[in-house]
Design a protein around this motif. Structure first.
Motif, PDB file in Angstrom:
ATOM      1  N   MET A   1       0.841  -1.175   0.000  1.00  0.00           N
ATOM      2  CA  MET A   1       0.000   0.000   0.000  1.00  0.00           C
ATOM      3  C   MET A   1       0.885   1.237   0.000  1.00  0.00           C
ATOM      4  O   MET A   1       1.872   1.309   0.698  1.00  0.00           O
ATOM      5  CB  MET A   1      -0.891  -0.004   1.249  1.00  0.00           C
ATOM      6  N   ASN A   2       0.501   2.197  -0.822  1.00  0.00           N
ATOM      7  CA  ASN A   2       1.238   3.446  -0.899  1.00  0.00           C
ATOM      8  C   ASN A   2       0.226   4.584  -0.818  1.00  0.00           C
ATOM      9  O   ASN A   2      -0.777   4.577  -1.526  1.00  0.00           O
ATOM     10  CB  ASN A   2       2.028   3.504  -2.218  1.00  0.00           C
ATOM     11  N   LEU A   3       0.487   5.561   0.055  1.00  0.00           N
ATOM     12  CA  LEU A   3      -0.406   6.703   0.207  1.00  0.00           C
ATOM     13  C   LEU A   3       0.351   7.961  -0.198  1.00  0.00           C
ATOM     14  O   LEU A   3       1.450   8.212   0.295  1.00  0.00           O
ATOM     15  CB  LEU A   3      -0.892   6.827   1.656  1.00  0.00           C
ATOM     16  N   VAL A   4      -0.248   8.737  -1.092  1.00  0.00           N
ATOM     17  CA  VAL A   4       0.358   9.984  -1.557  1.00  0.00           C
ATOM     18  C   VAL A   4      -0.603  11.121  -1.264  1.00  0.00           C
ATOM     19  O   VAL A   4      -1.795  11.033  -1.570  1.00  0.00           O
ATOM     20  CB  VAL A   4       0.654   9.926  -3.077  1.00  0.00           C
ATOM     21  N   GLU A   5      -0.082  12.187  -0.666  1.00  0.00           N
ATOM     22  CA  GLU A   5      -0.870  13.390  -0.417  1.00  0.00           C
ATOM     23  C   GLU A   5      -0.830  14.224  -1.690  1.00  0.00           C
ATOM     24  O   GLU A   5       0.234  14.670  -2.118  1.00  0.00           O
ATOM     25  CB  GLU A   5      -0.266  14.149   0.759  1.00  0.00           C
ATOM     26  N   GLN A  65      -4.388   6.481  -2.772  1.00  0.00           N
ATOM     27  CA  GLN A  65      -3.894   5.254  -2.151  1.00  0.00           C
ATOM     28  C   GLN A  65      -3.824   4.186  -3.223  1.00  0.00           C
ATOM     29  O   GLN A  65      -4.816   3.922  -3.908  1.00  0.00           O
ATOM     30  CB  GLN A  65      -4.829   4.823  -1.019  1.00  0.00           C
ATOM     31  N   SER A  66      -2.651   3.582  -3.379  1.00  0.00           N
ATOM     32  CA  SER A  66      -2.507   2.524  -4.386  1.00  0.00           C
ATOM     33  C   SER A  66      -2.189   1.207  -3.697  1.00  0.00           C
ATOM     34  O   SER A  66      -1.478   1.167  -2.688  1.00  0.00           O
ATOM     35  CB  SER A  66      -1.416   2.882  -5.395  1.00  0.00           C
ATOM     36  N   VAL A  67      -2.743   0.133  -4.247  1.00  0.00           N
ATOM     37  CA  VAL A  67      -2.516  -1.213  -3.722  1.00  0.00           C
ATOM     38  C   VAL A  67      -2.304  -2.157  -4.901  1.00  0.00           C
ATOM     39  O   VAL A  67      -2.854  -1.948  -5.981  1.00  0.00           O
ATOM     40  CB  VAL A  67      -3.702  -1.711  -2.853  1.00  0.00           C
ATOM     41  N   THR A  68      -1.502  -3.181  -4.674  1.00  0.00           N
ATOM     42  CA  THR A  68      -1.290  -4.182  -5.725  1.00  0.00           C
ATOM     43  C   THR A  68      -2.316  -5.311  -5.638  1.00  0.00           C
ATOM     44  O   THR A  68      -2.460  -6.082  -6.573  1.00  0.00           O
ATOM     45  CB  THR A  68       0.137  -4.762  -5.651  1.00  0.00           C
ATOM     46  N   ALA A  79      -6.368   4.559   4.218  1.00  0.00           N
ATOM     47  CA  ALA A  79      -5.277   4.754   5.185  1.00  0.00           C
ATOM     48  C   ALA A  79      -5.500   5.888   6.171  1.00  0.00           C
ATOM     49  O   ALA A  79      -4.893   5.892   7.236  1.00  0.00           O
ATOM     50  CB  ALA A  79      -3.962   4.971   4.437  1.00  0.00           C
ATOM     51  N   GLN A 133      -1.964  -2.293 -10.463  1.00  0.00           N
ATOM     52  CA  GLN A 133      -2.376  -1.745  -9.176  1.00  0.00           C
ATOM     53  C   GLN A 133      -3.754  -1.111  -9.282  1.00  0.00           C
ATOM     54  O   GLN A 133      -4.248  -0.852 -10.376  1.00  0.00           O
ATOM     55  CB  GLN A 133      -1.366  -0.699  -8.700  1.00  0.00           C
ATOM     56  N   ILE A 135      -5.821   2.259  -7.815  1.00  0.00           N
ATOM     57  CA  ILE A 135      -5.580   3.583  -7.218  1.00  0.00           C
ATOM     58  C   ILE A 135      -6.922   4.174  -6.818  1.00  0.00           C
ATOM     59  O   ILE A 135      -7.819   4.323  -7.644  1.00  0.00           O
ATOM     60  CB  ILE A 135      -4.856   4.518  -8.202  1.00  0.00           C
TER      61      ILE A 135
END
Length: 198
Positions: A1-5, A65-68, A79, A133, A135
């Motif tokens: 999981m990746n969270l970007v503002e 928020q991205s997830v694979t 998140a 992924q 998003i």
């Protein structure tokens, strides 16, 4: 999981004057504008620390928020909270080709079991492409103005920003690194983590 503002809280929403009063700093001096920049920096750092400990976005802004792969086929927790709205859900394949999911295929579960979540309108969320992924773009936060932030979290930010101001030249880490009053104020917002001890 990746969270970007994706967006930043605007400078006008930061309680710089309130922090100045909290610190009992004078005003009307030639270096006021320099001091305002420093105070805004301490506030942004304190907000980031409080948000990191609580999982709550204090001021409204956009996130991606991205997830694979989905956390569960029928639910993807987000998140940060509180989530105002989900703007888009996109699936990206291994080659970078994007497919937007129609809003009729998903909805926002604001309460969630623990966190707000993306849930399907049907039984399951669509499969994330292999090597790709998903998003989720959403807006989270208590509101656009400082007055929208719960008073205890707002007070915790002011106390922590004042702490950063007072110890700005001290680079050593003290025990706990966060004042007791701040941790006491944010304790009820901290996520409960359940697990098995090894």
């Amino acid at each position: 999981m990746n969270l970007v503002e994706l967006t930043e809280a605007p400078a006008a929403a930061l309680p710089v004057q309130t922090l100045r009063e909290h610190l009992r700093l004078g005003s009307g001096f030639a270096d006021d504008s320099l001091q305002e920049g420093l105070l805004a920096g301490f506030l942004r750092a304190a907000i980031a620390a409080i948000e990191g400990r609580t999982g709550k976005a204090l001021l409204s802004r956009d996130f991606a928020q991205s997830v694979t792969e989905w956390a569960r086929p029928d639910r993807q927790p987000l998140a940060v909270a509180p989530v105002v709205e989900i703007a888009a859900v996109r699936l990206v394949d291994a080659n970078g080709a994007e497919t937007s999911l129609p809003p009729s295929a998903w909805r926002l579960d604001r309460e969630g079991s623990v966190r707000p979540a993306l849930v399907p309108v049907g039984a399951f969320l669509p499969r994330v492409p292999i090597g790709g992924q998903a998003i989720v773009t959403f807006t989270a936060g208590y509101g656009p103005q400082w007055a929208d932030v719960p008073p205890d979290l707002a007070q915790a930010v002011l106390m922590l920003a004042a702490h950063y101001h007072d110890f700005r030249h001290d680079t050593a880490l003290g025990p706990g690194c966060m004042p007791f009053g701040v941790t006491a104020l944010i304790e009820r917002y901290r996520p409960l983590r359940l697990g098995v001890c090894a």
